[in-house]
Design an enzyme around this catalytic site. Structure first.
Site, PDB file in Angstrom:
ATOM      1  N   CYS A   1      -1.928  -0.909   7.495  1.00 30.88           N
ATOM      2  CA  CYS A   1      -1.149   0.328   7.406  1.00 30.88           C
ATOM      3  C   CYS A   1      -1.304   1.166   8.668  1.00 30.88           C
ATOM      4  CB  CYS A   1      -1.582   1.131   6.183  1.00 30.88           C
ATOM      5  SG  CYS A   1      -1.034   0.417   4.618  1.00 30.88           S
TER       6      CYS A   1
ATOM      7  N   HIS B   1       0.825  -1.196   0.000  1.00 33.41           N
ATOM      8  CA  HIS B   1       0.000   0.000   0.000  1.00 33.41           C
ATOM      9  C   HIS B   1       0.871   1.262   0.000  1.00 33.41           C
ATOM     10  CE1 HIS B   1      -3.804  -2.177   1.687  1.00 33.41           C
ATOM     11  NE2 HIS B   1      -3.302  -2.738   0.599  1.00 33.41           N
TER      12      HIS B   1
ATOM     13  N   GLU C   1       0.795   3.951   1.984  1.00 27.90           N
ATOM     14  CA  GLU C   1       1.285   4.301   3.322  1.00 27.90           C
ATOM     15  C   GLU C   1       2.423   3.368   3.743  1.00 27.90           C
ATOM     16  OE1 GLU C   1      -3.317   4.698   3.379  1.00 27.90           O
ATOM     17  OE2 GLU C   1      -1.786   3.425   2.439  1.00 27.90           O
TER      18      GLU C   1
END
Length: 340
Positions: free
Chosen positions: A294, A263, A265
């Protein structure tokens, strides 16, 4: 700032434009747009051909066409001076630009006739009476596609009388620049808007087949790390078939454990660690609210604030966890000064 110039023949518009050019204004002229048309056809640019072709362009494409073409050349973040505005539709078209002011440069006809004689151009009128007669026709034009100078002059924001020496003209222009610059204060983006716009740009690098997401981490208003979603380093990109789950367009929220993509993040935090950069007490801007995985990484990395643009479908528990950990969570809201 964008300064537009209108005025009678030999009033000094070119002199004002040249003076502004010395002050780092980029120069544009509606007459130059007509000259480009004539040059492409191999025709000489005389006063008569310029007027005729300008009228023809206005009839064919609308009275504001020359201004539209000039406006397309205006670059953001620069000052411009635009000369030879002769039709009210041109002035109105240029007013659509931010921070535009129209100056009417004028001088008594006797003064302008003497200036015209000094330039010694072939075809110019030889007497003051002939000069005034030609000008009268141009000033009071009624053709919507022609030169309508008197109507254009009435739209001016400032009047510049150029009947003395250069220094007095320059002093007048300087005074007007001071007045105009005080009036026009372009709005700067808030820090939230600034950083969220950068995060959106970072998202354009994503190679995920399902959703493009990005995050940036900021400390002391300085970006220390960026990340976008996609397959890990050295693995085929998602859009090249690297992630079977994304390429099969699996239902949202299902079989996440089979997804090969990291992801945004996650990548922002990992990239900071990879390069030995601390993200403790930083602010994370993300284009979507973080997922549960995350969020756990954000908490353990010591990030103190999360600003997100849109809600991720499965983010309720993640947001609750972030708030329980004492992290400030805000949704970006441009309509509220950039703070939500």
């Amino acid at each position: 700032m964008i300064i537009g110039l209108t005025g009678e023949n030999c009033a000094g518009k070119g002199t004002v434009a040249g003076y502004l050019a010395k002050k780092s204004f980029s120069m544009l002229s509606l007459s130059d747009i007509i000259r480009e048309e004539l040059a492409a056809e191999g025709k000489e640019a005389t006063r008569e051909t310029l007027i005729s072709r300008g009228n023809e362009l206005r009839r064919k494409f609308g009275p504001g066409i020359l201004a539209k073409r000039a406006a397309a050349k205006v670059k953001p973040g620069e000052n411009f001076v635009i000369d030879s505005i002769r039709n009210p539709a041109e002035a109105e078209e240029l007013r659509k630009l931010e921070c535009f002011a129209l100056l009417y440069v004028t001088a008594p006809p006797e003064v302008r006739f003497e200036r015209m004689k000094r330039r010694e151009r072939e075809g110019d009128p030889r007497t003051l009476e002939a000069f005034k007669a030609i000008e009268e026709r141009e000033l009071r034009g009624t053709d919507p596609a022609g030169q309508r100078l008197l109507e254009t002059f009435k739209l001016a924001d400032r009047r510049v009388v150029n009947d003395a020496d250069f220094q007095r003209l320059y002093d007048t222009v300087d005074r007007i620049l001071g007045e105009v610059s005080a009036k026009f204060k372009p709005a700067r983006p808030s820090w939230d808007e600034y950083f969220m716009n950068i995060a959106r740009e970072v998202a354009s690098r994503s190679n995920c087949m399902k959703r493009h997401v990005a995050a940036i981490i900021v400390k002391d208003k300085r970006i220390v790390s960026t990340g976008y979603n996609g397959t890990p380093r050295g693995v085929r990109n998602c859009n090249e078939g690297g992630c079977p789950r994304c390429n099969s367009f699996a239902d949202g929220g299902r079989n996440l454990e089979e997804c090969f993509c990291s992801h945004g993040e996650e990548n922002a935090i990992v990239q900071a660690a990879y390069h030995g950069i601390s993200v403790k007490d930083g602010t994370l801007y993300t284009t979507y609210s973080p997922c549960l995985m995350c969020s756990k990484m954000i908490i353990n990395a010591g990030i103190r604030e999360v600003v997100y643009n849109a809600e991720y479908p499965l983010a309720e528990s993640a947001l609750r966890l972030l708030k329980e950990a004492g992290i400030t969570v805000r949704r970006y809201s441009p309509g509220n000064g950039g703070r939500g």
